[in-house]
Scaffold this motif. Sequence first.
Motif, PDB file in Angstrom:
ATOM      1  N   LEU B  86       0.838  -1.201   0.000  1.00 40.28           N
ATOM      2  CA  LEU B  86       0.000   0.000   0.000  1.00 40.28           C
ATOM      3  C   LEU B  86       0.879   1.259   0.000  1.00 40.28           C
ATOM      4  O   LEU B  86       0.580   2.245  -0.685  1.00 40.28           O
ATOM      5  CB  LEU B  86      -0.928  -0.007   1.221  1.00 40.28           C
ATOM      6  N   THR B  87       1.954   1.197   0.768  1.00 41.78           N
ATOM      7  CA  THR B  87       2.896   2.319   0.799  1.00 41.78           C
ATOM      8  C   THR B  87       3.502   2.564  -0.581  1.00 41.78           C
ATOM      9  O   THR B  87       3.574   3.707  -1.053  1.00 41.78           O
ATOM     10  CB  THR B  87       4.007   2.029   1.837  1.00 41.78           C
ATOM     11  N   GLU B  88       3.929   1.491  -1.221  1.00 41.36           N
ATOM     12  CA  GLU B  88       4.474   1.600  -2.580  1.00 41.36           C
ATOM     13  C   GLU B  88       3.435   2.214  -3.518  1.00 41.36           C
ATOM     14  O   GLU B  88       3.760   3.067  -4.349  1.00 41.36           O
ATOM     15  CB  GLU B  88       4.867   0.205  -3.110  1.00 41.36           C
ATOM     16  N   SER B  89       2.204   1.763  -3.369  1.00 49.24           N
ATOM     17  CA  SER B  89       1.124   2.296  -4.206  1.00 49.24           C
ATOM     18  C   SER B  89       0.952   3.790  -3.968  1.00 49.24           C
ATOM     19  O   SER B  89       0.763   4.571  -4.909  1.00 49.24           O
ATOM     20  CB  SER B  89      -0.189   1.570  -3.909  1.00 49.24           C
ATOM     21  N   GLY B  90       1.022   4.163  -2.682  1.00 50.37           N
ATOM     22  CA  GLY B  90       0.894   5.573  -2.336  1.00 50.37           C
ATOM     23  C   GLY B  90       1.971   6.398  -2.998  1.00 50.37           C
ATOM     24  O   GLY B  90       1.717   7.486  -3.535  1.00 50.37           O
ATOM     25  N   LYS B  91       3.195   5.858  -2.971  1.00 49.20           N
ATOM     26  CA  LYS B  91       4.316   6.585  -3.587  1.00 49.20           C
ATOM     27  C   LYS B  91       4.108   6.721  -5.087  1.00 49.20           C
ATOM     28  O   LYS B  91       4.557   7.688  -5.703  1.00 49.20           O
ATOM     29  CB  LYS B  91       5.631   5.855  -3.286  1.00 49.20           C
ATOM     30  N   LYS B  92       3.424   5.744  -5.660  1.00 50.77           N
ATOM     31  CA  LYS B  92       3.141   5.783  -7.106  1.00 50.77           C
ATOM     32  C   LYS B  92       2.037   6.792  -7.431  1.00 50.77           C
ATOM     33  O   LYS B  92       1.836   7.169  -8.572  1.00 50.77           O
ATOM     34  CB  LYS B  92       2.733   4.357  -7.552  1.00 50.77           C
ATOM     35  N   LEU B 116      -2.184  -0.672   8.256  1.00 51.55           N
ATOM     36  CA  LEU B 116      -2.756  -0.504   6.917  1.00 51.55           C
ATOM     37  C   LEU B 116      -3.516   0.820   6.819  1.00 51.55           C
ATOM     38  O   LEU B 116      -3.334   1.595   5.871  1.00 51.55           O
ATOM     39  CB  LEU B 116      -3.721  -1.674   6.669  1.00 51.55           C
ATOM     40  N   ALA B 117      -4.360   1.061   7.809  1.00 46.64           N
ATOM     41  CA  ALA B 117      -5.168   2.279   7.818  1.00 46.64           C
ATOM     42  C   ALA B 117      -4.265   3.516   7.858  1.00 46.64           C
ATOM     43  O   ALA B 117      -4.542   4.533   7.205  1.00 46.64           O
ATOM     44  CB  ALA B 117      -6.113   2.261   9.021  1.00 46.64           C
ATOM     45  N   LYS B 118      -3.165   3.379   8.608  1.00 43.50           N
ATOM     46  CA  LYS B 118      -2.226   4.499   8.747  1.00 43.50           C
ATOM     47  C   LYS B 118      -1.587   4.836   7.393  1.00 43.50           C
ATOM     48  O   LYS B 118      -1.505   6.012   7.001  1.00 43.50           O
ATOM     49  CB  LYS B 118      -1.144   4.108   9.774  1.00 43.50           C
ATOM     50  N   ALA B 119      -1.164   3.792   6.699  1.00 42.75           N
ATOM     51  CA  ALA B 119      -0.546   3.996   5.382  1.00 42.75           C
ATOM     52  C   ALA B 119      -1.547   4.637   4.411  1.00 42.75           C
ATOM     53  O   ALA B 119      -1.202   5.542   3.640  1.00 42.75           O
ATOM     54  CB  ALA B 119      -0.050   2.664   4.823  1.00 42.75           C
ATOM     55  N   ALA B 120      -2.782   4.178   4.455  1.00 45.05           N
ATOM     56  CA  ALA B 120      -3.810   4.738   3.575  1.00 45.05           C
ATOM     57  C   ALA B 120      -3.999   6.220   3.856  1.00 45.05           C
ATOM     58  O   ALA B 120      -4.088   7.052   2.943  1.00 45.05           O
ATOM     59  CB  ALA B 120      -5.128   3.986   3.765  1.00 45.05           C
ATOM     60  N   LYS B 121      -4.043   6.544   5.156  1.00 46.80           N
ATOM     61  CA  LYS B 121      -4.243   7.933   5.566  1.00 46.80           C
ATOM     62  C   LYS B 121      -3.077   8.805   5.113  1.00 46.80           C
ATOM     63  O   LYS B 121      -3.262   9.903   4.567  1.00 46.80           O
ATOM     64  CB  LYS B 121      -4.386   7.991   7.085  1.00 46.80           C
ATOM     65  N   LYS B 122      -1.880   8.282   5.315  1.00 49.98           N
ATOM     66  CA  LYS B 122      -0.662   9.033   4.980  1.00 49.98           C
ATOM     67  C   LYS B 122      -0.670   9.471   3.519  1.00 49.98           C
ATOM     68  O   LYS B 122      -0.317  10.606   3.201  1.00 49.98           O
ATOM     69  CB  LYS B 122       0.555   8.157   5.277  1.00 49.98           C
ATOM     70  N   PHE B 123      -1.089   8.532   2.647  1.00 47.81           N
ATOM     71  CA  PHE B 123      -1.043   8.837   1.209  1.00 47.81           C
ATOM     72  C   PHE B 123      -2.394   9.291   0.636  1.00 47.81           C
ATOM     73  O   PHE B 123      -2.539   9.442  -0.565  1.00 47.81           O
ATOM     74  CB  PHE B 123      -0.538   7.607   0.437  1.00 47.81           C
TER      75      PHE B 123
END
Lengths: 461, 461
Positions: B86-92, B116-123
């Motif tokens: 998910l983080t990689e996706s966010g960076k994309k 997971l929720a944190k990563a989603a929020k971040k991006f």
Amino acid sequence: MQGVNLKHVLSPKSIAIIGASREPGKIGNVLVKNLVDAKFSGKIFPVNPSAESIYGLKCYSDVREIPGTVDLAIIAIHAELVPEALTESGKKGVKGAIVISGGFSEAGKPELEKELAKAAKKFGITLIGPNCLGVVNPKEKMDAIFIPTYKMERPNEGGIAFVKQSGAIGSMILDVVAREGFGVSKFISYGNAAAVDETDALEFLANDAETNIVVLYIEGVKRGIEFFKATKKLSKRKPLVVIKAGVTEKGAAAAKSHTAALAGSYAAYRAVFKQNRLIEARSLDEMFDYAKIFTTQPRCTGDRVAVITNGGGMGVLATDALVEEGLRLAEFSPETRKLLRKTMPPLVKDENPLDLVGDADAERFEAAIKAAYEDSGVDAVIVSTLFQRVSLDSHVVDVIINVASRKKKPLINITLGGEYTETQRRALESSGVPSYTSPTSAARSLKKLVDYSRFVSGKKN
Amino acid sequence: MQGVNLKHVLSPKSIAIIGASREPGKIGNVLVKNLVDAKFSGKIFPVNPSAESIYGLKCYSDVREIPGTVDLAIIAIHAELVPEALTESGKKGVKGAIVISGGFSEAGKPELEKELAKAAKKFGITLIGPNCLGVVNPKEKMDAIFIPTYKMERPNEGGIAFVKQSGAIGSMILDVVAREGFGVSKFISYGNAAAVDETDALEFLANDAETNIVVLYIEGVKRGIEFFKATKKLSKRKPLVVIKAGVTEKGAAAAKSHTAALAGSYAAYRAVFKQNRLIEARSLDEMFDYAKIFTTQPRCTGDRVAVITNGGGMGVLATDALVEEGLRLAEFSPETRKLLRKTMPPLVKDENPLDLVGDADAERFEAAIKAAYEDSGVDAVIVSTLFQRVSLDSHVVDVIINVASRKKKPLINITLGGEYTETQRRALESSGVPSYTSPTSAARSLKKLVDYSRFVSGKKN
């Protein structure tokens, strides 16, 4: 009218069709065709003065011309001509008659109907009708219904008897019954009931060895006291599912207009149903739901139910439905729990409802169903199969059928879906496992079975 | 979480499938296949470091390697690996994600879900799942469900949105919805609701132009006050059919075990449903019954119903059902009666329920339906067709569809039978005429429509 022998109309060895026609689509043609197509094993004699033969069967110009015995006359000619035809039949020695023709009481001609009844009485003929759909006896390949098979399917042989006054409701029910694969012992639509009414049918079916459950649709009954006695007697022997139409004031008025039936007070009917332990269905759906559990499942005097599923949500819905219907969730014994912990993956909790989780296959279902089925603290098992899950295929159908065939306690299915699921559902039902599309209908039907089982066993509800 | 934009997951132009597989039957394979088979018009990028191509689509070893924009990532890999993906996706720059993978809260790993929720929020990613069935948007040919189509059919485009937490119930419902021919705007199964929950979905759908009715299945809700506000807002604009599981104490316990949902007090839910005029379905059957009348029929603030049938018994049953549900039989106006006497044969009485008698054909039905439909004293029309009757054929289907297409008042059908009848029933439904198999379900559904119509029009019930 007590002691009417319906054998004469249900199990004849020879049948005359008075009003037989060569013209396809005509009632008198369809009646001959249906008997031929059904492969009726007895003799068929079309009666038509202006035809030589119909479907390869020699025609007779008069019933009295037919050589040998005629057991049953099916009559489909103009109403005014029916009494004479019945008299002729009586002279021939015919013992049963089904008058399909309408145009009697329901058309404002009660005198004509009385004339008919009088002729039947004079010759000792068991008369069904007039203005009726007819009868079906799948075991004898006897099909005396005037509707072509492409319009209305015909049922297989089995243990349910259907008794209906209304021809319209009757035809609809027969069609569904055939489609859903119910096994039928007798189907009787008695129309205006000039001579044979619901009470006669119930008295006959109480003693009919091939019938293990009776389903009755009524608007009103002709003879209240006799009806009360007949239902009481029958209900002690076999479950009697009844649907009463005309329960509201407006509905009763509509019934009066429909079959001239006096629908009477619904409260009075309900009192009879309750006292005699009839199983009342409040809708057509319920009627089918109840019929299928009673005809396939063993009696069940306990109310502790196990629920097994591969869909947690279904476990929740089924639990709600059971509790709301007044049944209980069984508690698994320590041995069952131990067995489950041994055979199930860690994610599966040894609790009821038993959620086998999303990747359950037929083997996991098998272990779980057997464990629950063998638990003496479980009175009935509901297996809810979500066939949308990739890991679940038709193997589980065989597993369920196998365990259910032991008939030690009820085992029923809940499943709902598209074509794939529907195929599995029908396989279950055709092998004697009732399958419901909703937890509500499953729980409600099981509750009726428990209540009735307690009644016949003398247990208190 | 307010104002979550579900467009990112429902209407992407490009999709990466993280965990795509070449092995048929694997989830990561089925996901690619379903999008290809659905003829998704956007771009599909399978992500699999060890494959060159899947179904002719070039594979990428990492989401960040994909050239151009990626709107949505569908993730089906081991739970432990999901946060990084998910983080990689966010960076994309991915804006939406659907996490199919299970193995989070429901498997005792709430920390992993929080990550997971944190990563989603971040991006700023709109995240559906984890542990969910996925979403379907028929209009965009967007199929992000991991179940193969032979196991579960897919619906046509239409106006109903389905929102479900439970994947199992969701898959079953979607399968039935497709089979029954319901037109669907959006199907959203949100699983563990790490970021997006039922309230978000309702807020989004309140403003979705393609959705005219919302159907919600819940065990418990995450945010009570927000849920109350969202249902209130939505319900004023569109009908909201809700089925609540876990309504009994035992059922609530099962729900807790299933999705860790706090089912809460059913009384409290009912109060919310009642106050906000949600249409509560008490079973799955009712849910489908209500969905189809609301999505096809015009609003109806009157309760005077005309019943037209070619089976008197059905008229009686329908009358009972209407009265029991709190609706009324309409009284035909003198003009209508005159018209009926002119166009109907003598046996047909100019009364409601209108029994067209056994030999009614499509033309007689047409005259009767039009007369009732045009009568200003009639608010809704129920046409009960017994197709077992020889004189009634598929012409009547066109007649009904024709009149119903005027959309001046509700026109619904009741029919029940075997294959012939079922074919006609489906033709009616696929042309927007809801067809019920029982008078009870027809009357109950119509009552819900009348009640809701009165609410939105400001009329008192």
